[in-house]
Design an enzyme around this catalytic site. Structure first.
Site, PDB file in Angstrom:
ATOM      1  N   TYR A  86       1.031  -1.422   0.452  1.00 33.70           N
ATOM      2  CA  TYR A  86       0.023  -0.162   0.109  1.00 33.70           C
ATOM      3  C   TYR A  86       0.771   1.336   0.071  1.00 33.70           C
ATOM      4  CZ  TYR A  86      -4.162  -2.739   1.539  1.00 33.70           C
ATOM      5  OH  TYR A  86      -5.012  -3.782   1.516  1.00 33.70           O
ATOM      6  N   ASN A 278     -17.759   7.678  10.205  1.00 36.30           N
ATOM      7  CA  ASN A 278     -18.052   6.060  10.241  1.00 36.30           C
ATOM      8  C   ASN A 278     -18.135   5.836  11.727  1.00 36.30           C
ATOM      9  OD1 ASN A 278     -17.945   6.667   7.572  1.00 36.30           O
ATOM     10  ND2 ASN A 278     -15.750   6.338   7.677  1.00 36.30           N
TER      11      ASN A 278
HETATM   12  N1  NAP Z   1      -7.393  -7.348   1.077  1.00 37.98           N
HETATM   13  C1  NAP Z   1      -7.361  -6.546  -0.266  1.00 37.98           C
HETATM   14  O1  NAP Z   1      -6.821  -7.002  -0.969  1.00 37.98           O
HETATM   15  C2  NAP Z   1      -8.162  -5.238   0.125  1.00 37.98           C
HETATM   16  C3  NAP Z   1      -8.501  -4.344  -1.300  1.00 37.98           C
HETATM   17  C4  NAP Z   1      -9.092  -3.391  -0.915  1.00 37.98           C
HETATM   18  C5  NAP Z   1      -8.892  -3.023   0.024  1.00 37.98           C
HETATM   19  N2  NAP Z   1      -8.340  -3.136   1.150  1.00 37.98           N
HETATM   20  C6  NAP Z   1      -8.767  -2.865   2.478  1.00 37.98           C
HETATM   21  O2  NAP Z   1      -9.684  -1.947   2.964  1.00 37.98           O
HETATM   22  C7  NAP Z   1      -9.745  -0.470   3.428  1.00 37.98           C
HETATM   23  C8  NAP Z   1     -10.964   0.122   2.916  1.00 37.98           C
HETATM   24  O3  NAP Z   1     -11.295  -0.692   1.082  1.00 37.98           O
HETATM   25  P1  NAP Z   1     -11.531   0.528   0.474  1.00 37.98           P
HETATM   26  O4  NAP Z   1     -10.661   2.123   0.760  1.00 37.98           O
HETATM   27  O5  NAP Z   1     -12.009   0.238  -0.638  1.00 37.98           O
HETATM   28  O6  NAP Z   1     -13.019   1.022   0.152  1.00 37.98           O
HETATM   29  P2  NAP Z   1     -13.931   2.060   1.228  1.00 37.98           P
HETATM   30  O7  NAP Z   1     -13.679   1.423   3.104  1.00 37.98           O
HETATM   31  O8  NAP Z   1     -15.076   1.372   0.950  1.00 37.98           O
HETATM   32  O9  NAP Z   1     -14.125   3.715   0.579  1.00 37.98           O
HETATM   33  C9  NAP Z   1     -12.908   4.568   0.544  1.00 37.98           C
HETATM   34  C10 NAP Z   1     -13.514   6.053   0.780  1.00 37.98           C
HETATM   35  O10 NAP Z   1     -15.231   5.818   1.059  1.00 37.98           O
HETATM   36  C11 NAP Z   1     -14.406   7.663   1.124  1.00 37.98           C
HETATM   37  N3  NAP Z   1     -15.511   7.261   2.497  1.00 37.98           N
HETATM   38  C12 NAP Z   1     -14.719   7.160   3.930  1.00 37.98           C
HETATM   39  N4  NAP Z   1     -16.042   7.589   4.906  1.00 37.98           N
HETATM   40  C13 NAP Z   1     -16.460   8.525   3.759  1.00 37.98           C
HETATM   41  C14 NAP Z   1     -18.216   9.273   4.938  1.00 37.98           C
HETATM   42  N5  NAP Z   1     -18.282   9.009   6.364  1.00 37.98           N
HETATM   43  N6  NAP Z   1     -18.790   9.502   3.756  1.00 37.98           N
HETATM   44  C15 NAP Z   1     -18.336   9.909   2.763  1.00 37.98           C
HETATM   45  N7  NAP Z   1     -17.167   9.439   2.272  1.00 37.98           N
HETATM   46  C16 NAP Z   1     -16.262   8.206   2.947  1.00 37.98           C
HETATM   47  C17 NAP Z   1     -13.067   7.877   1.709  1.00 37.98           C
HETATM   48  O11 NAP Z   1     -12.401   9.094   1.219  1.00 37.98           O
HETATM   49  P3  NAP Z   1     -12.071  10.559   2.600  1.00 37.98           P
HETATM   50  O12 NAP Z   1     -11.353   9.796   2.534  1.00 37.98           O
HETATM   51  O13 NAP Z   1     -12.075  11.035   1.024  1.00 37.98           O
HETATM   52  O14 NAP Z   1     -13.239  10.020   3.561  1.00 37.98           O
HETATM   53  C18 NAP Z   1     -12.289   7.012   0.385  1.00 37.98           C
HETATM   54  O15 NAP Z   1     -12.832   7.608  -0.665  1.00 37.98           O
HETATM   55  C19 NAP Z   1      -8.336  -0.170   2.517  1.00 37.98           C
HETATM   56  O16 NAP Z   1      -8.168   0.865   3.007  1.00 37.98           O
HETATM   57  C20 NAP Z   1      -8.030  -1.129   2.624  1.00 37.98           C
HETATM   58  O17 NAP Z   1      -7.255  -1.487   4.028  1.00 37.98           O
HETATM   59  C21 NAP Z   1      -7.634  -4.294   1.252  1.00 37.98           C
END
Ligand code: NAP
Length: 303
Positions: A86, A278
């Site tokens: 990452y 959140n």
């Molecule tokens: N194991 C794997 O293969 C894998 C794959 C993908 C992800 N992950 C992990 O899972 C984590 C989360 O997944 P993700 O980043 O894909 O998706 P997510 O958490 O579903 O969405 C993140 C997005 O949501 C926004 N956000 C967060 N809270 C919000 C709110 N209250 N209102 C509006 N927008 C909001 C964030 O922007 P802002 O920063 O502007 O709030 C960001 O653009 C990753 O960071 C990583 O650690 C693991």
């Protein structure tokens, strides 16, 4: 004595050190108390953590993102998820400096790096970048390309014996991958499977979630808001239910994800305001009618 509001309650709960207690409550609270999940070794963690794949890359100013992580920690989102690929480990290391003992720290090894003594080298490098001497949980990021799963399990167990990691698990494993893993000696020591899971992506409810439940294993839900851009949050049903509770659509989406006590959601945010929204999910209980409305809006997909 005045009543604590929901945010203060979550902060107090974590300040009391409820996470990582081997004798803590089983499963999730469902009565408005902060939700938890329990690993098979007895470790209890809050059911909401913080992702970091996009942090430390300039989407928000660094100081703002650090404050967002601190805010999450103080509101009870004490599990922090990162990975060697990452490019966020150094950012997280700086963000948690001086607070390591409040954090349940998770990192991952990329499958291309596991050959020979690669797992040990990758772990040492992650520890160095994170500025810590141990991980609470270390995951194999993907099964793809791993030809000798048994040697990965042995490497994880060696790291555990050396106190470099407290527990290990996997990510993106299908049911057949989990069954292969459990046939390997010590493969059943796996603590979790980190998987995509949200209202918009319910596929794991068909097989993986029940499989993990049967094996007493909590699942870590990634992309619980629909992934980058949080596409899920414009949904009118989520907005309406949020309005009824005086909270955001994000809190509703996360409360839905962690509703059953066997899922830990790891939303990512570099915004303090979003993290505060959140964190409300930790103590938000959706009514049966609200759960039904969400089910109707986002039915389980056909196979
Ligand atoms: N194991 C794997 O293969 C894998 C794959 C993908 C992800 N992950 C992990 O899972 C984590 C989360 O997944 P993700 O980043 O894909 O998706 P997510 O958490 O579903 O969405 C993140 C997005 O949501 C926004 N956000 C967060 N809270 C919000 C709110 N209250 N209102 C509006 N927008 C909001 C964030 O922007 P802002 O920063 O502007 O709030 C960001 O653009 C990753 O960071 C990583 O650690 C693991």
């Amino acid at each position: 004595m005045r009543l604590l509001n929901r945010r203060e309650f979550n902060g107090l709960w974590v300040a009391l050190g409820s996470f990582a207690s081997p004798t803590g409550t089983a499963g999730a609270a469902s009565t408005g108390a902060a939700r938890t999940a329990k690993f098979r070794d007895g470790t209890v963690v809050p059911a909401l953590g913080q992702g970091s794949a996009g942090l430390g890359k300039g989407k928000h100013p660094h100081a703002v993102e650090e404050e967002a992580v601190h805010t999450g920690l103080s509101l009870g989102m004490t599990m922090i998820d990162t990975a060697e690929v990452y490019d966020s480990e150094e950012f997280i290391g700086r963000a948690i400096a001086g607070q390591r003992n409040r954090v349940f720290l998770v990192s991952k090894v990329w499958p291309n790096h596991v050959a020979g003594n690669g797992v040990m080298r990758a772990c040492e490098a992650s520890l160095e970048r994170l500025g810590t001497d141990h991980l609470d949980l270390y995951l194999l990021h993907w099964p793809n390309g791993v030809t000798n799963l048994s040697s990965v399990v042995t490497a994880f167990e060696n790291l555990r014996s050396a106190a470099k990691i407290r527990a290990w698990g996997v990510s993106n494993f299908k049911v057949s991958d989990m069954e292969d893993l459990f046939r390997i000696p010590k493969g059943d020591s796996c603590a979790t499977n980190q998987l995509p899971y949200s209202l918009a992506d319910r596929g794991i409810e068909r097989d993986l979630l029940p499989w993990c439940e049967q094996h007493g294993m909590p699942v870590m839900a990634y992309s619980p808001l629909g992934g980058t851009g949080a596409s899920l949050l414009r949904d009118p049903t989520l907005v309406r239910i949020g309005a009824a509770h005086g909270c955001s659509a994000a809190a509703v989406a996360l409360a839905w994800t962690i509703r059953n006590g066997n899922v830990i959601a790891i939303p990512e945010s570099g915004s303090v305001a979003h993290v505060k929204e959140n964190a409300v999910a930790l103590s938000l209980t959706l009514t049966p009618q609200e759960l039904q409305s969400l089910d109707a809006a986002y039915p389980l997909p056909n196979r």
